[in-house]
Design a protein around this motif. Structure first.
Motif, PDB file in Angstrom:
ATOM      1  N   ALA A  84       0.593  -1.208   0.131  1.00 37.13           N
ATOM      2  CA  ALA A  84       0.190   0.004   0.056  1.00 37.13           C
ATOM      3  C   ALA A  84       0.864   1.355  -0.025  1.00 37.13           C
ATOM      4  O   ALA A  84       0.490   2.160  -0.667  1.00 37.13           O
ATOM      5  CB  ALA A  84      -0.933  -0.178   1.344  1.00 37.13           C
TER       6      ALA A  84
ATOM      7  N   PHE B 103       2.401   2.856  -3.325  1.00 31.57           N
ATOM      8  CA  PHE B 103       1.416   3.639  -4.101  1.00 31.57           C
ATOM      9  C   PHE B 103       1.044   5.019  -3.440  1.00 31.57           C
ATOM     10  O   PHE B 103       0.062   5.884  -3.851  1.00 31.57           O
ATOM     11  CB  PHE B 103       0.277   3.148  -4.687  1.00 31.57           C
ATOM     12  CG  PHE B 103       0.553   1.659  -5.157  1.00 31.57           C
ATOM     13  CD1 PHE B 103       1.269   1.742  -6.267  1.00 31.57           C
ATOM     14  CD2 PHE B 103       0.031   0.614  -4.299  1.00 31.57           C
ATOM     15  CE1 PHE B 103       1.498   0.501  -6.778  1.00 31.57           C
ATOM     16  CE2 PHE B 103       0.280  -0.800  -5.134  1.00 31.57           C
ATOM     17  CZ  PHE B 103       1.156  -0.670  -6.204  1.00 31.57           C
ATOM     18  N   THR B 104       1.885   5.571  -2.431  1.00 36.13           N
ATOM     19  CA  THR B 104       1.657   6.837  -1.733  1.00 36.13           C
ATOM     20  C   THR B 104       2.955   7.554  -2.187  1.00 36.13           C
ATOM     21  O   THR B 104       3.773   7.188  -2.846  1.00 36.13           O
ATOM     22  CB  THR B 104       1.769   6.711  -0.182  1.00 36.13           C
ATOM     23  OG1 THR B 104       2.738   6.287   0.242  1.00 36.13           O
ATOM     24  CG2 THR B 104       0.668   5.552   0.283  1.00 36.13           C
TER      25      THR B 104
ATOM     26  N   ARG C 115       6.596   6.396   0.277  1.00 36.81           N
ATOM     27  CA  ARG C 115       6.790   4.723   0.287  1.00 36.81           C
ATOM     28  C   ARG C 115       7.654   4.272   1.286  1.00 36.81           C
ATOM     29  O   ARG C 115       7.564   2.988   1.651  1.00 36.81           O
ATOM     30  CB  ARG C 115       7.133   4.107  -1.181  1.00 36.81           C
ATOM     31  CG  ARG C 115       8.641   4.748  -1.528  1.00 36.81           C
ATOM     32  CD  ARG C 115       8.819   4.018  -3.117  1.00 36.81           C
ATOM     33  NE  ARG C 115       8.946   2.612  -3.004  1.00 36.81           N
ATOM     34  CZ  ARG C 115       9.377   1.927  -3.989  1.00 36.81           C
ATOM     35  NH1 ARG C 115       9.655   2.493  -5.335  1.00 36.81           N
ATOM     36  NH2 ARG C 115       9.526   0.490  -4.001  1.00 36.81           N
TER      37      ARG C 115
ATOM     38  N   VAL D 143      -6.060  -2.250  -0.707  1.00 37.45           N
ATOM     39  CA  VAL D 143      -5.160  -2.706  -2.090  1.00 37.45           C
ATOM     40  C   VAL D 143      -5.747  -3.345  -3.275  1.00 37.45           C
ATOM     41  O   VAL D 143      -5.740  -3.056  -4.220  1.00 37.45           O
ATOM     42  CB  VAL D 143      -4.009  -3.459  -1.476  1.00 37.45           C
ATOM     43  CG1 VAL D 143      -3.035  -3.806  -2.672  1.00 37.45           C
ATOM     44  CG2 VAL D 143      -3.145  -2.751  -0.524  1.00 37.45           C
TER      45      VAL D 143
ATOM     46  N   ARG E 266      -7.228   1.450  -5.693  1.00 36.75           N
ATOM     47  CA  ARG E 266      -7.060   2.947  -5.338  1.00 36.75           C
ATOM     48  C   ARG E 266      -5.982   3.443  -4.371  1.00 36.75           C
ATOM     49  O   ARG E 266      -5.896   2.523  -3.334  1.00 36.75           O
ATOM     50  CB  ARG E 266      -8.381   3.692  -4.602  1.00 36.75           C
ATOM     51  CG  ARG E 266      -9.679   3.375  -5.613  1.00 36.75           C
ATOM     52  CD  ARG E 266     -10.639   3.976  -4.968  1.00 36.75           C
ATOM     53  NE  ARG E 266     -12.013   3.841  -5.949  1.00 36.75           N
ATOM     54  CZ  ARG E 266     -13.115   4.478  -5.618  1.00 36.75           C
ATOM     55  NH1 ARG E 266     -13.317   5.185  -4.596  1.00 36.75           N
ATOM     56  NH2 ARG E 266     -14.127   4.438  -6.544  1.00 36.75           N
ATOM     57  N   ALA E 267      -5.105   4.023  -4.483  1.00 36.37           N
ATOM     58  CA  ALA E 267      -4.012   4.672  -3.929  1.00 36.37           C
ATOM     59  C   ALA E 267      -4.363   5.521  -2.548  1.00 36.37           C
ATOM     60  O   ALA E 267      -5.455   6.277  -2.731  1.00 36.37           O
ATOM     61  CB  ALA E 267      -3.019   5.500  -4.841  1.00 36.37           C
TER      62      ALA E 267
ATOM     63  N   GLU F 284       1.139   0.873 -10.297  1.00 34.18           N
ATOM     64  CA  GLU F 284       0.376   1.619 -10.013  1.00 34.18           C
ATOM     65  C   GLU F 284      -0.597   1.032  -9.118  1.00 34.18           C
ATOM     66  O   GLU F 284      -0.584  -0.262  -9.156  1.00 34.18           O
ATOM     67  CB  GLU F 284      -0.227   2.556 -10.932  1.00 34.18           C
ATOM     68  CG  GLU F 284      -0.605   1.334 -12.199  1.00 34.18           C
ATOM     69  CD  GLU F 284      -1.200   2.163 -13.218  1.00 34.18           C
ATOM     70  OE1 GLU F 284      -2.214   1.481 -14.147  1.00 34.18           O
ATOM     71  OE2 GLU F 284      -0.840   3.378 -13.860  1.00 34.18           O
ATOM     72  N   ALA F 285      -1.401   1.695  -8.290  1.00 38.36           N
ATOM     73  CA  ALA F 285      -2.338   1.106  -7.441  1.00 38.36           C
ATOM     74  C   ALA F 285      -3.443  -0.012  -8.328  1.00 38.36           C
ATOM     75  O   ALA F 285      -3.615  -0.992  -7.403  1.00 38.36           O
ATOM     76  CB  ALA F 285      -3.167   1.893  -6.534  1.00 38.36           C
ATOM     77  N   SER F 286      -3.879   0.235  -9.397  1.00 36.63           N
ATOM     78  CA  SER F 286      -4.589  -0.350 -10.021  1.00 36.63           C
ATOM     79  C   SER F 286      -4.088  -1.603 -10.661  1.00 36.63           C
ATOM     80  O   SER F 286      -4.848  -2.586 -11.438  1.00 36.63           O
ATOM     81  CB  SER F 286      -5.343   0.416 -11.311  1.00 36.63           C
ATOM     82  OG  SER F 286      -4.233   1.063 -12.096  1.00 36.63           O
TER      83      SER F 286
ATOM     84  N   ALA G 173      -0.850  -6.383  -7.832  1.00 34.79           N
ATOM     85  CA  ALA G 173      -1.036  -5.594  -6.667  1.00 34.79           C
ATOM     86  C   ALA G 173      -2.416  -5.992  -5.853  1.00 34.79           C
ATOM     87  O   ALA G 173      -2.706  -5.967  -4.818  1.00 34.79           O
ATOM     88  CB  ALA G 173      -0.769  -4.188  -6.724  1.00 34.79           C
ATOM     89  N   ARG G 174      -3.394  -5.932  -6.648  1.00 34.97           N
ATOM     90  CA  ARG G 174      -4.596  -5.934  -6.354  1.00 34.97           C
ATOM     91  C   ARG G 174      -5.122  -7.681  -5.885  1.00 34.97           C
ATOM     92  O   ARG G 174      -5.743  -8.009  -4.966  1.00 34.97           O
ATOM     93  CB  ARG G 174      -5.957  -5.809  -7.288  1.00 34.97           C
ATOM     94  CG  ARG G 174      -5.879  -4.237  -7.668  1.00 34.97           C
ATOM     95  CD  ARG G 174      -6.732  -3.697  -8.867  1.00 34.97           C
ATOM     96  NE  ARG G 174      -8.136  -3.895  -8.259  1.00 34.97           N
ATOM     97  CZ  ARG G 174      -9.342  -3.608  -8.945  1.00 34.97           C
ATOM     98  NH1 ARG G 174      -9.151  -3.286 -10.214  1.00 34.97           N
ATOM     99  NH2 ARG G 174     -10.354  -3.574  -8.405  1.00 34.97           N
TER     100      ARG G 174
END
Length: 214
Positions: free
Chosen positions: A57, A60-61, A64, A106, A110-111, A178-180, A184-185
């Motif tokens: 998580a 993606f901020t 990091r 996650v 969405r970040a 990227e968060a999407s 990662a998901r």
């Protein structure tokens, strides 16, 4: 993926043997404290999964490397409170919820904003730390200063390393930039699934008691 989920649920069904890196031996030296501090988050799959998803998580901020430090600071504070005799309520339930919530974030693709990430990491970190503190608070006669320093050092260093490593693996090995990103998901889905299992398990006793008076 099926094998990963099967192994994950098998771990989740196993009581956390977790949390006994010295095999039940008392902590008496700095080395004992350090070894126990390093071992607790690794042997405790709930803590391990959470700190790993913190790293993903945080990736993606805008912070990091700094964001996981908020978890570490709060976790050490929670541990210190427990050592001082101040236990946080419903530790296991909140720890289970932490996996469900952050895994779900996650999974959503969405970040997190920096402020939201710091708040989530630190808020849940207090409860993870309180659980870790139980290992030293439970020792008869307490532990010496050297043991406590070793324990806290081990806890902080290993968890920060795991968080940063998890972010690195997500980015460099799984290609999640990227968060999407799907990988990662998927990681979020696994952690959220474990969190859901543990949350339902934690709620089972109180619900049965309320419904049937057992």
């Amino acid at each position: 993926m099926k094998k990963l989920l099967t192994a994950t649920l098998a771990l989740a069904a196993t009581p956390a043997l977790a949390h006994h890196p010295l095999g039940g031996m008392p902590m008496e030296t700095f080395a004992h404290g350090l070894l126990s501090g390093v071992g607790h988050p690794v042997l405790g799959f709930d803590h391990l999964f959470f700190v790993a998803i913190v790293g993903v998580a945080a990736l993606f901020t805008a912070s990091r490397f700094a964001a996981p430090a908020a978890y570490i600071a709060a976790m050490l504070a929670g541990c210190g409170l427990m050592y001082a005799g101040i236990a946080l309520p419903m530790q296991e339930a909140v720890i289970a919820l932490s996996l469900l919530v952050l895994g779900g974030v996650v999974l959503s693709g969405r970040a997190l904003g920096t402020t939201a990430a710091l708040a989530l990491f630190a808020g849940f970190g207090l409860f993870h730390g309180s659980a870790f503190g139980g290992a030293i608070a439970a020792q008869e006669g307490g532990v010496g200063g050297a043991v406590l320093v070793g324990y806290l050092l081990g806890l902080g260093v290993i968890q920060y390393a795991i968080a940063i490593a998890a972010g690195w693996v997500a980015e460099k090995v799984l290609g999640a930039t990227e968060a999407s990103a799907v990988n990662a998901r998927l990681a979020g889905a696994v952690v959220a699934g474990v969190g859901l299992f543990l949350t339902l398990e934690a709620a089972e006793g109180p619900l049965l008691s309320a419904a049937f008076g057992v």
